[in-house]
Design an enzyme around this catalytic site. Sequence first.
Site, PDB file in Angstrom:
ATOM      1  N   ASN A   9       1.644 -32.007 118.767  1.00 34.70           N
ATOM      2  CA  ASN A   9       0.818 -30.936 119.318  1.00 34.70           C
ATOM      3  C   ASN A   9       0.366 -30.054 118.148  1.00 34.70           C
ATOM      4  O   ASN A   9       1.145 -29.262 117.642  1.00 34.70           O
ATOM      5  CB  ASN A   9       1.655 -30.122 120.326  1.00 34.70           C
ATOM      6  CG  ASN A   9       0.923 -28.895 120.828  1.00 34.70           C
ATOM      7  OD1 ASN A   9      -0.290 -28.750 120.629  1.00 34.70           O
ATOM      8  ND2 ASN A   9       1.644 -27.998 121.487  1.00 34.70           N
ATOM      9  N   TRP A  10      -0.884 -30.248 117.754  1.00 34.74           N
ATOM     10  CA  TRP A  10      -1.386 -29.516 116.575  1.00 34.74           C
ATOM     11  C   TRP A  10      -1.623 -28.041 116.874  1.00 34.74           C
ATOM     12  O   TRP A  10      -1.855 -27.256 115.967  1.00 34.74           O
ATOM     13  CB  TRP A  10      -2.691 -30.140 116.082  1.00 34.74           C
ATOM     14  CG  TRP A  10      -2.577 -31.525 115.529  1.00 34.74           C
ATOM     15  CD1 TRP A  10      -1.465 -32.336 115.533  1.00 34.74           C
ATOM     16  CD2 TRP A  10      -3.610 -32.277 114.886  1.00 34.74           C
ATOM     17  NE1 TRP A  10      -1.741 -33.536 114.939  1.00 34.74           N
ATOM     18  CE2 TRP A  10      -3.058 -33.530 114.524  1.00 34.74           C
ATOM     19  CE3 TRP A  10      -4.947 -32.031 114.582  1.00 34.74           C
ATOM     20  CZ2 TRP A  10      -3.797 -34.519 113.879  1.00 34.74           C
ATOM     21  CZ3 TRP A  10      -5.686 -33.014 113.940  1.00 34.74           C
ATOM     22  CH2 TRP A  10      -5.111 -34.244 113.588  1.00 34.74           C
ATOM     23  N   LYS A  11      -1.642 -27.688 118.126  1.00 29.70           N
ATOM     24  CA  LYS A  11      -1.968 -26.311 118.540  1.00 29.70           C
ATOM     25  C   LYS A  11      -3.326 -25.904 117.938  1.00 29.70           C
ATOM     26  O   LYS A  11      -4.181 -26.752 117.723  1.00 29.70           O
ATOM     27  CB  LYS A  11      -0.847 -25.350 118.160  1.00 29.70           C
ATOM     28  CG  LYS A  11       0.534 -25.866 118.597  1.00 29.70           C
ATOM     29  CD  LYS A  11       1.570 -24.804 118.636  1.00 29.70           C
ATOM     30  CE  LYS A  11       2.917 -25.441 118.901  1.00 29.70           C
ATOM     31  NZ  LYS A  11       3.941 -24.500 119.231  1.00 29.70           N
ATOM     32  N   HIS A  96       2.243 -26.250 128.963  1.00 33.36           N
ATOM     33  CA  HIS A  96       2.957 -25.839 127.744  1.00 33.36           C
ATOM     34  C   HIS A  96       3.359 -24.362 127.889  1.00 33.36           C
ATOM     35  O   HIS A  96       2.620 -23.564 128.449  1.00 33.36           O
ATOM     36  CB  HIS A  96       2.056 -26.040 126.515  1.00 33.36           C
ATOM     37  CG  HIS A  96       2.793 -25.878 125.232  1.00 33.36           C
ATOM     38  ND1 HIS A  96       3.098 -24.640 124.710  1.00 33.36           N
ATOM     39  CD2 HIS A  96       3.327 -26.790 124.384  1.00 33.36           C
ATOM     40  CE1 HIS A  96       3.772 -24.810 123.580  1.00 33.36           C
ATOM     41  NE2 HIS A  96       3.923 -26.106 123.361  1.00 33.36           N
ATOM     42  N   GLU A 168      11.159 -28.439 126.951  1.00 38.15           N
ATOM     43  CA  GLU A 168      10.962 -27.595 125.776  1.00 38.15           C
ATOM     44  C   GLU A 168      11.554 -26.208 126.037  1.00 38.15           C
ATOM     45  O   GLU A 168      10.883 -25.352 126.634  1.00 38.15           O
ATOM     46  CB  GLU A 168       9.464 -27.445 125.481  1.00 38.15           C
ATOM     47  CG  GLU A 168       8.758 -28.741 125.189  1.00 38.15           C
ATOM     48  CD  GLU A 168       7.570 -28.514 124.274  1.00 38.15           C
ATOM     49  OE1 GLU A 168       7.572 -29.083 123.174  1.00 38.15           O
ATOM     50  OE2 GLU A 168       6.660 -27.751 124.636  1.00 38.15           O
ATOM     51  N   GLY A 174       8.803 -23.289 117.926  1.00 39.29           N
ATOM     52  CA  GLY A 174       8.241 -22.568 116.784  1.00 39.29           C
ATOM     53  C   GLY A 174       9.197 -21.560 116.169  1.00 39.29           C
ATOM     54  O   GLY A 174       8.790 -20.731 115.356  1.00 39.29           O
ATOM     55  N   SER A 213      11.162 -27.194 117.758  1.00 36.61           N
ATOM     56  CA  SER A 213      11.605 -27.216 116.357  1.00 36.61           C
ATOM     57  C   SER A 213      12.224 -28.549 115.939  1.00 36.61           C
ATOM     58  O   SER A 213      13.204 -28.580 115.179  1.00 36.61           O
ATOM     59  CB  SER A 213      12.565 -26.056 116.082  1.00 36.61           C
ATOM     60  OG  SER A 213      11.906 -24.821 116.274  1.00 36.61           O
ATOM     61  N   GLY A 234       5.567 -29.773 117.492  1.00 31.93           N
ATOM     62  CA  GLY A 234       4.551 -28.785 117.134  1.00 31.93           C
ATOM     63  C   GLY A 234       4.366 -28.717 115.628  1.00 31.93           C
ATOM     64  O   GLY A 234       3.722 -29.578 115.009  1.00 31.93           O
ATOM     65  N   GLY A 235       4.966 -27.716 115.009  1.00 34.34           N
ATOM     66  CA  GLY A 235       4.778 -27.450 113.579  1.00 34.34           C
ATOM     67  C   GLY A 235       4.918 -28.679 112.685  1.00 34.34           C
ATOM     68  O   GLY A 235       4.088 -28.905 111.794  1.00 34.34           O
TER      69      GLY A 235
HETATM   70  C1  PEP Z   1       5.486 -27.397 120.861  1.00 35.82           C
HETATM   71  O1  PEP Z   1       4.558 -26.653 120.601  1.00 35.82           O
HETATM   72  O2  PEP Z   1       5.447 -28.099 121.869  1.00 35.82           O
HETATM   73  C2  PEP Z   1       6.629 -27.403 119.966  1.00 35.82           C
HETATM   74  C3  PEP Z   1       7.689 -28.097 120.313  1.00 35.82           C
HETATM   75  O3  PEP Z   1       6.506 -26.683 118.797  1.00 35.82           O
HETATM   76  P1  PEP Z   1       7.532 -26.710 117.549  1.00 35.82           P
HETATM   77  O4  PEP Z   1       7.873 -28.147 117.271  1.00 35.82           O
HETATM   78  O5  PEP Z   1       6.774 -26.074 116.441  1.00 35.82           O
HETATM   79  O6  PEP Z   1       8.738 -25.936 117.962  1.00 35.82           O
END
Ligand code: PEP
Length: 252
Positions: A9-11, A96, A168, A174, A213, A234-235
């Site tokens: 998920n590039w956001k 999300h 999640e 994040g 994360s 995400g990140g």
């Molecule tokens: C997400 O945005 O779905 C996510 C899991 O972000 P991150 O991996 O950055 O915590």
Amino acid sequence: MRRPLVAGNWKMNGSRSQATALIDGILQGISEENSIEVVICPPFVLIPLAAECLAVGNGLILGAQNLSSQSAGAYTGEVSATMLTDYGCKYAIVGHSERRALYGENDAVVAQKFGVAIENNLTPILCVGETLAQREADETEKTVNDQLDAVLQQHGIEAMVKTVVAYEPVWAIGTGRTATPQQAQAVHHFIRNKLAVGDKNVAANIRLLYGGSVKASNAADLFNESDIDGGLIGGASLDANEFIEICRAAVH
Ligand code: PEP
């Protein structure tokens, strides 16, 4: 046997050149023979570019981060399911926690978007998860249960045949704070058991992803848990090498 899935998920990140470099980097690390599914979910405006990069058929699958709850018409600023499938999207993230918290997407909206995705042959990646306050109040299962019920009551257990659920925990997204494999497995097990009440086969076959994360350094321990079938990243999905390592950790 459930096929593991890792979705990035590039956001709201990336330019055309960064997206091209990131996709090239990922493609160097994965191959079509992969036993797992690898999905990238770029921002809407980068989807046409990503679709071009993936057009040659290289094992990467395209998804969207969101979709409209409406099919077409006077909905300024919205992007419909058919616009996404037109570009080859196969998945859409629905519900999300950032959409729930920052854009007022309540359970009813999430259920509506989920239905639109299913109707248009987009596999929803349905996100559920508790806040830190809910976890500390021992309301994790109740929260996840209610979020699932909002969708199940409208669309039935049958809709789960073509669905991916991502657990999640909001406190892990994040933040650099990951659920322990045991904490994540406990909730995944709860979700699978809940779905089994509706249909044992559906529960046995549905893929449940963990998100929050995930990094190359913790992915394998999470993905080794029996009810965790991959991750929503995400990140770490913005770094090709890190993302590739996470994908490799999902291969069993
Ligand atoms: C997400 O945005 O779905 C996510 C899991 O972000 P991150 O991996 O950055 O915590």
